[in-house]
Motif scaffolding. Structure first.
Motif, short mmCIF file in Angstrom:
data_model
loop_
_atom_site.label_atom_id
_atom_site.label_comp_id
_atom_site.label_asym_id
_atom_site.label_seq_id
_atom_site.Cartn_x
_atom_site.Cartn_y
_atom_site.Cartn_z
N VAL A 191 5.07 22.42 39.30
CA VAL A 191 4.00 21.06 40.24
C VAL A 191 2.55 22.04 40.57
CG1 VAL A 191 4.59 19.77 42.54
CG2 VAL A 191 6.58 20.30 40.56
N THR A 217 2.02 16.04 38.50
CA THR A 217 1.29 15.61 39.77
C THR A 217 -0.08 16.47 39.51
OG1 THR A 217 2.43 18.34 39.29
CG2 THR A 217 3.75 16.59 41.17
N LEU A 260 6.28 15.42 45.92
CA LEU A 260 6.50 16.38 44.84
C LEU A 260 7.82 16.10 44.45
CD1 LEU A 260 4.22 18.78 47.27
CD2 LEU A 260 3.63 18.04 44.58
N ASP A 318 -0.02 15.22 49.15
CA ASP A 318 1.09 15.27 48.96
C ASP A 318 2.49 15.35 50.12
OD1 ASP A 318 0.49 15.02 46.54
OD2 ASP A 318 0.37 16.74 46.20
#
Length: 654
Positions: free
Chosen positions: A541, A577, A569, A547
């Protein structure tokens, strides 16, 4: 007329004095480079040095023509009254004073750039407008960097000693005086216009700050090419948010839409408390858990408590700040708004309707409070906290009014910015223990801010290394440990989501943290004492400060659409992402394995940043992902600019 006589004519004297100023400004650039040697030298080549020299001459010429416009006009004005005694002595003072102010700005930025990553613009006056300790800060920094004061004195001496005054009678007959003065002005005026614009090519626009990137390989190197007087002058009245009109509206929305539409998920935590730590200058470099590869696996970092917390938390190997200043962090972390062009606090967009974590959770019954140990108007935190719905703001004023004998008012002040972290975090905890649940508590720490003071009783206690921040970041780590040790005994503790994030990175020792991306590397940590979030170091990620709000909204089961330039997330597929930051005039966009750099018109670089952490191999034009990333980034920029300009930072209820 021979050369020896020409230099004493007004035009000859002006030319020599301008060349002297140009030489001195170039010397200040050399000083700038030497002070920041570790940032620039490893990437230097003869070709790059030549390009920087070229660019530096262009920008210095432009700046010096701006600065010396009055001096030049008075020198070349075709009137005989200039020959009166004292006129040129007055011009000498004008010339030395104005150019000395520019030199001072250049030398100050040789230090300040280490924290901001860019030359100073006019926004600095708004940034520090409400700070009442600026004089002491400037004095302290002057003492810390006394050698720059010596350099300043020597450069001003050069300007004074080398100044050439015109002499009366060198033109010959009186009519020669008028004719040649007028001719001089007719020649100098268009030459000066060309110098200010930076180009003699018809149809080109005057150079701007962003043009510095044409002379360098990395955005940070643009700070060497630029000079601070130029960035100050060219940012006067500058409109931060200009719609680039990259694409039609529908195409823009298809490529990127910041409106988040929540979807129900079994991982929602319900009405849990939220405690957010925005930790001053806590770069990822200082935490061993993110750097097992450094120093042959022996690197331990300088934050042992945060290291231990990482092992019990959800965190991310590739996580980034959206800005490089403290005031960039609050909008990013709490409202999902990255810094783009200028800090949000310093633009007219602050008058827009803005949502944030507290205002979104208020209808769900949440009480909210923001804590910062600085003066209550410091950095604009108080105003923004109110704008996004915090019920209360607790700062230095409230701390000093405390009747608790454990706290000592201004005796706990660090002398520069704020109350030291250890007592202030304990004071915060006293307040939090009185809150009704559920609540949102946010604190912005301060002790790891330059000049990195710590209380006298801790001198020599914390691990020190090559950088002055290490001891203060160790002190902040201890302060966090003491907070969590005491908080863990409170009834609200296990029903709480803790978030730790840095406002921005700071001084760096290792090469990978001195790159265009490394300057933005900060930890993002989600910790739930009840174990409801599975501890993990996610490597699949890409995370960023913007975020945090969407991820919290997911965890708390928030179900209404909202605007955020980030993603959740937990539910977003890893391949979708991304992260964004604005780096000295260049837009940086990370997605998948690549980092793209875009100057507003074209892609200037593509790096496979995960396997090329030093960003040495520019793959622009050679990877298939570039086209799609460019479209998405353009849509992101356009959405941001339009929404800022048209007050569209919240979803209007129909």
């Amino acid at each position: 007329m021979n050369i020896s006589r020409f230099k004493y004519t007004p035009v000859g004297a002006a030319l020599i004095n301008m060349v002297t100023a140009l030489v001195v400004y170039m010397l200040s650039r050399v000083v700038f480079f030497l002070v920041n040697w570790s940032t620039f030298a490893p990437y230097m080549s003869w070709k790059l040095a030549g390009s920087m020299l070229h660019g530096g001459l262009v920008f210095d010429t432009s700046a010096l023509l701006y600065i010396n416009a009055l001096y030049l006009a008075l020198t070349l004005l075709p009137v005989p009254c200039k020959e009166k005694p004292g006129f040129y002595q007055g011009l000498k003072w004008l010339y030395v004073l104005t150019n000395s102010l520019g030199l001072a700005a250049n030398l100050i930025d040789s230090v300040y750039v280490q924290y901001t990553g860019r030359r100073t613009t006019m926004s600095v006056f708004s940034e520090f407008a409400h700070e009442d300790n600026i004089a002491s800060i400037i004095f302290g920094e002057t003492c810390n960097h006394w050698y720059l004061l010596l350099v300043m004195v020597m450069m001003v001496a050069i300007l004074w000693i080398c100044f050439v005054k015109p002499r009366e009678g060198v033109w010959g007959a009186r009519w020669h005086y008028y004719v040649l003065q007028v001719v001089s002005m007719l020649v100098v005026a268009p030459a000066a216009i060309i110098g200010v614009r930076g180009s003699a090519t018809a149809g080109t626009k005057p150079i701007t700050i962003n043009n510095a990137n044409a002379f360098v390989n990395r955005p940070i190197e643009g700070t060497v090419v630029l000079n601070t007087p130029f960035t100050l002058i060219r940012s006067i009245g500058h409109k931060a948010f200009a719609d680039p009109h990259y694409m039609p509206q529908e195409a823009m929305r298809r490529a990127f839409d910041p409106v988040v539409v929540p979807r129900p998920d079994e991982r929602s935590q319900g009405r849990k408390n939220v405690v957010i730590f925005i930790v001053e200058s806590m770069g990822k470099e200082y935490i061993g858990a993110y750097n097992r590869h450094l120093e042959g696996g022996r690197y331990k970092g300088y934050m042992p408590f945060v290291d231990s917390l990482v092992k019990r938390s959800l965190t991310f190997q590739y996580s980034y700040a959206n800005g490089r200043k403290s005031m960039d962090a609050m909008p990013s972390v709490l409202s999902g708004l990255p810094m783009m062009v200028e800090p949000f606090f310093l633009t007219p967009a602050t008058l827009n309707d803005v949502q944030g974590v507290p205002s979104m959770l208020k209808p769900l019954g949440y009480y909210s409070c923001f804590f910062h140990g600085g003066h209550n108007i410091s950095m604009g935190f108080n105003a923004f906290a109110r704008d996004i719905g915090y019920d209360r703001y607790v700062g230095l004023n409230e701390y000093c009014r405390s009747k608790n004998p454990a706290y000592h008012g201004m005796d706990d002040f660090d002398g520069k910015w704020a109350i030291y972290d250890e007592p202030f975090l304990q004071f915060m905890l006293d307040n939090v223990n009185q809150f009704r649940q559920p609540f949102v508590a946010t604190v912005f720490t301060a002790s790891s801010h330059e000049p990195f003071h710590i209380p006298d009783k801790y001198k020599g206690v914390f691990k020190e290394g090559k950088l002055p921040i290490y001891k203060s970041i160790g002190y902040t780590d201890m302060s966090l440990r003491r907070f969590f040790e005491r908080a863990s005994r409170q009834p609200w503790y296990r029903n709480t989501i803790f978030v730790l994030v840095a406002d921005h990175a700071s001084l760096s020792e290792h090469a990978e943290y001195k790159t265009d991306l490394g300057h933005y590397s900060v930890p993002i940590i989600f910790f739930t004492p009840d174990g409801s979030l599975k501890p993990a170091m996610r490597t699949d990620v890409i995370a960023q400060q913007t975020d945090i709000m969407p991820t919290l909204m997911h965890l708390l089961g928030y179900d209404k659409p909202y605007v955020a330039f980030g993603c959740d997330l937990l539910s977003t597929p890893p391949r979708d992402t991304w992260a964004f930051n604005y780096n000295n005039g260049v837009f940086q966009y990370m997605r998948g394995d690549y980092m793209m750099q875009f100057d507003g018109q074209r892609v200037t670089a593509m790096y496979r940043f995960k396997t090329d952490p030093l960003l040495r191999h520019n793959l622009a034009g050679r990877v298939k992902e570039q086209a799609a990333m460019e479209v998405t980034l353009k849509a992101l920029i356009q959405q941001y600019m339009q929404r800022m300009n048209h007050n569209e930072l919240v979803v209007r209820r129909r």
